[in-house]
Design a protein around this motif. Sequence first.
Motif, PDB file in Angstrom:
ATOM      1  N   HIS A   1       0.826  -1.199   0.000  1.00  0.00           N
ATOM      2  CA  HIS A   1       0.000   0.000   0.000  1.00  0.00           C
ATOM      3  C   HIS A   1       0.865   1.255   0.000  1.00  0.00           C
ATOM      4  O   HIS A   1       0.552   2.225  -0.677  1.00  0.00           O
ATOM      5  CB  HIS A   1      -0.911   0.026   1.235  1.00  0.00           C
ATOM      6  CG  HIS A   1      -2.014  -0.996   1.158  1.00  0.00           C
ATOM      7  ND1 HIS A   1      -2.870  -1.071   0.091  1.00  0.00           N
ATOM      8  CD2 HIS A   1      -2.398  -1.962   2.025  1.00  0.00           C
ATOM      9  CE1 HIS A   1      -3.750  -2.045   0.307  1.00  0.00           C
ATOM     10  NE2 HIS A   1      -3.470  -2.608   1.467  1.00  0.00           N
TER      11      HIS A   1
ATOM     12  N   TRP B   1       1.818   5.632  -2.114  1.00  0.00           N
ATOM     13  CA  TRP B   1       1.827   6.965  -1.544  1.00  0.00           C
ATOM     14  C   TRP B   1       3.024   7.742  -2.075  1.00  0.00           C
ATOM     15  O   TRP B   1       4.166   7.325  -1.973  1.00  0.00           O
ATOM     16  CB  TRP B   1       1.870   6.893  -0.024  1.00  0.00           C
ATOM     17  CG  TRP B   1       1.958   8.258   0.556  1.00  0.00           C
ATOM     18  CD1 TRP B   1       0.971   9.198   0.609  1.00  0.00           C
ATOM     19  CD2 TRP B   1       3.111   8.878   1.109  1.00  0.00           C
ATOM     20  NE1 TRP B   1       1.432  10.349   1.173  1.00  0.00           N
ATOM     21  CE2 TRP B   1       2.741  10.183   1.491  1.00  0.00           C
ATOM     22  CE3 TRP B   1       4.420   8.455   1.324  1.00  0.00           C
ATOM     23  CZ2 TRP B   1       3.637  11.065   2.079  1.00  0.00           C
ATOM     24  CZ3 TRP B   1       5.297   9.335   1.909  1.00  0.00           C
ATOM     25  CH2 TRP B   1       4.902  10.619   2.275  1.00  0.00           C
TER      26      TRP B   1
ATOM     27  N   GLU C   1      -0.192  13.062   5.421  1.00  0.00           N
ATOM     28  CA  GLU C   1      -0.804  12.450   4.235  1.00  0.00           C
ATOM     29  C   GLU C   1      -0.484  10.961   4.184  1.00  0.00           C
ATOM     30  O   GLU C   1      -1.340  10.133   3.853  1.00  0.00           O
ATOM     31  CB  GLU C   1      -0.324  13.149   2.970  1.00  0.00           C
ATOM     32  CG  GLU C   1      -0.937  14.536   2.772  1.00  0.00           C
ATOM     33  CD  GLU C   1      -0.432  15.226   1.521  1.00  0.00           C
ATOM     34  OE1 GLU C   1       0.452  14.656   0.837  1.00  0.00           O
ATOM     35  OE2 GLU C   1      -0.902  16.335   1.223  1.00  0.00           O
TER      36      GLU C   1
ATOM     37  N   PHE D   1      -3.308   7.857   4.782  1.00  0.00           N
ATOM     38  CA  PHE D   1      -3.466   6.729   3.861  1.00  0.00           C
ATOM     39  C   PHE D   1      -3.310   5.400   4.591  1.00  0.00           C
ATOM     40  O   PHE D   1      -4.134   4.493   4.452  1.00  0.00           O
ATOM     41  CB  PHE D   1      -2.450   6.837   2.722  1.00  0.00           C
ATOM     42  CG  PHE D   1      -2.540   5.706   1.738  1.00  0.00           C
ATOM     43  CD1 PHE D   1      -3.477   5.727   0.718  1.00  0.00           C
ATOM     44  CD2 PHE D   1      -1.709   4.595   1.856  1.00  0.00           C
ATOM     45  CE1 PHE D   1      -3.573   4.666  -0.176  1.00  0.00           C
ATOM     46  CE2 PHE D   1      -1.807   3.537   0.968  1.00  0.00           C
ATOM     47  CZ  PHE D   1      -2.741   3.580  -0.057  1.00  0.00           C
TER      48      PHE D   1
ATOM     49  N   ARG E   1      -6.308   4.767   6.875  1.00  0.00           N
ATOM     50  CA  ARG E   1      -7.515   4.395   6.121  1.00  0.00           C
ATOM     51  C   ARG E   1      -7.467   2.932   5.719  1.00  0.00           C
ATOM     52  O   ARG E   1      -8.493   2.249   5.653  1.00  0.00           O
ATOM     53  CB  ARG E   1      -7.651   5.268   4.861  1.00  0.00           C
ATOM     54  CG  ARG E   1      -8.234   6.635   5.097  1.00  0.00           C
ATOM     55  CD  ARG E   1      -8.721   7.271   3.815  1.00  0.00           C
ATOM     56  NE  ARG E   1      -7.692   7.345   2.783  1.00  0.00           N
ATOM     57  CZ  ARG E   1      -6.862   8.368   2.621  1.00  0.00           C
ATOM     58  NH1 ARG E   1      -6.921   9.401   3.462  1.00  0.00           N
ATOM     59  NH2 ARG E   1      -5.971   8.365   1.654  1.00  0.00           N
ATOM     60  N   GLU E   2      -6.274   2.439   5.430  1.00  0.00           N
ATOM     61  CA  GLU E   2      -6.101   1.038   5.044  1.00  0.00           C
ATOM     62  C   GLU E   2      -6.078   0.112   6.261  1.00  0.00           C
ATOM     63  O   GLU E   2      -6.009  -1.107   6.114  1.00  0.00           O
ATOM     64  CB  GLU E   2      -4.801   0.871   4.250  1.00  0.00           C
ATOM     65  CG  GLU E   2      -4.770   1.635   2.932  1.00  0.00           C
ATOM     66  CD  GLU E   2      -5.784   1.106   1.947  1.00  0.00           C
ATOM     67  OE1 GLU E   2      -6.003  -0.127   1.910  1.00  0.00           O
ATOM     68  OE2 GLU E   2      -6.381   1.916   1.201  1.00  0.00           O
TER      69      GLU E   2
ATOM     70  N   GLU F   1      -6.219  12.543   9.202  1.00  0.00           N
ATOM     71  CA  GLU F   1      -7.043  13.202   8.179  1.00  0.00           C
ATOM     72  C   GLU F   1      -7.522  14.562   8.666  1.00  0.00           C
ATOM     73  O   GLU F   1      -7.489  15.553   7.929  1.00  0.00           O
ATOM     74  CB  GLU F   1      -8.247  12.318   7.851  1.00  0.00           C
ATOM     75  CG  GLU F   1      -8.983  12.700   6.591  1.00  0.00           C
ATOM     76  CD  GLU F   1      -8.651  11.767   5.436  1.00  0.00           C
ATOM     77  OE1 GLU F   1      -8.525  12.297   4.318  1.00  0.00           O
ATOM     78  OE2 GLU F   1      -8.528  10.558   5.639  1.00  0.00           O
TER      79      GLU F   1
END
Length: 350
Positions: A14, A18, A75, A79, A82-83, A227
């Motif tokens: 993942h 990014w 940022e 990410f 969120r994962e 976030e």
Amino acid sequence: MESIPPEEGGVAAHCVRWRQMTLYGVFTIHFSPNVPSRCLLLELLDVSVSELLLYSSHQGCSLWVIQHCARDVLEALAFLHREGYVHADLKPRNILWSAESECFKLIDFGLSFKEGNQDVKYIQTDGYRAPEAELQNCLAQAGLQSDTECTSAVDLWSLGIILLEMFSGTKLKHTVRSQEWKANSSAIIDHMFASKAVVNAAIPAYHLRDLIKSMLHDDPRRRVPAEAALCSPFFSVPFAPHIEDLVMLPTPVLRLLNVLDGDDLDSEEGYEDAVEDVREECQKFGPVVSLLVPKESPGRGQVFVEYANAGDSKAAQKLLTGRTFDGKFVVATFYPLSAYRRGYLYQTLL
């Protein structure tokens, strides 16, 4: 190369997306028969935040660097979270500058885990360890299991400490262990900001103070998520880099000072000859994508050279600094590629 547990391979997959971090390959090493380690071959990055702190000589980093670092890391964390993953080892050595992408990137996912699916294990580095992780580690060492699992909030605690160190220029390992910190960490943070002279930036500095405080609540449920932290007013204020920033953080753009003078700029023929001479010299280090020499302020007389890659720019900066050009000593720094492409030339560099 980063080593991560086999079951956590998804984190790396993942993270590659990014900021376009390049993953060159994945392979497994068997250090012992029953403990294979998945290894990632990633892009070569540049200076770390740890090195920036070392070179800041206890003066702290500029607000431009702090803002850049905070935004990039948030940022990345947004990410990851969120994962469903927790980095679990955020510290200055694990945040590195990418010259090609012109941003800070996270490395070292060796302690990372899927939120809600964590085995009891020792996480985070001393000095950047959230209170709940400290408790969990102590219980784990005693062979006990904590009733409360660590969450993505531990990453926000670590980032809050890192940003406070970048602002103050001081390592805080002993400070966060003190009884004074445990009794009133907010007052200690207030004192750091009140005692630090920030020229023409009082309000943005207080925005940073409030952002840091929101990350350093003892109760993980009160810590701001990554976030939401990106919406802080601190990120709405534009800053100019200091000269030290442009020396320390490589980009594909080189800025040359003390190369051209008024005579070169005022004469059309002299200007074209001088620009051609500079271009010819700069092309010795690699293909030049573009070259800009402003005749008017801001940027009058400075030479901006965009190379095809940061490697060529770094080689040019190293070898051109201190050289003489038409009897003048050259000073070479890097320059933000994003600002250069927008045609934005900083008028004042502190």
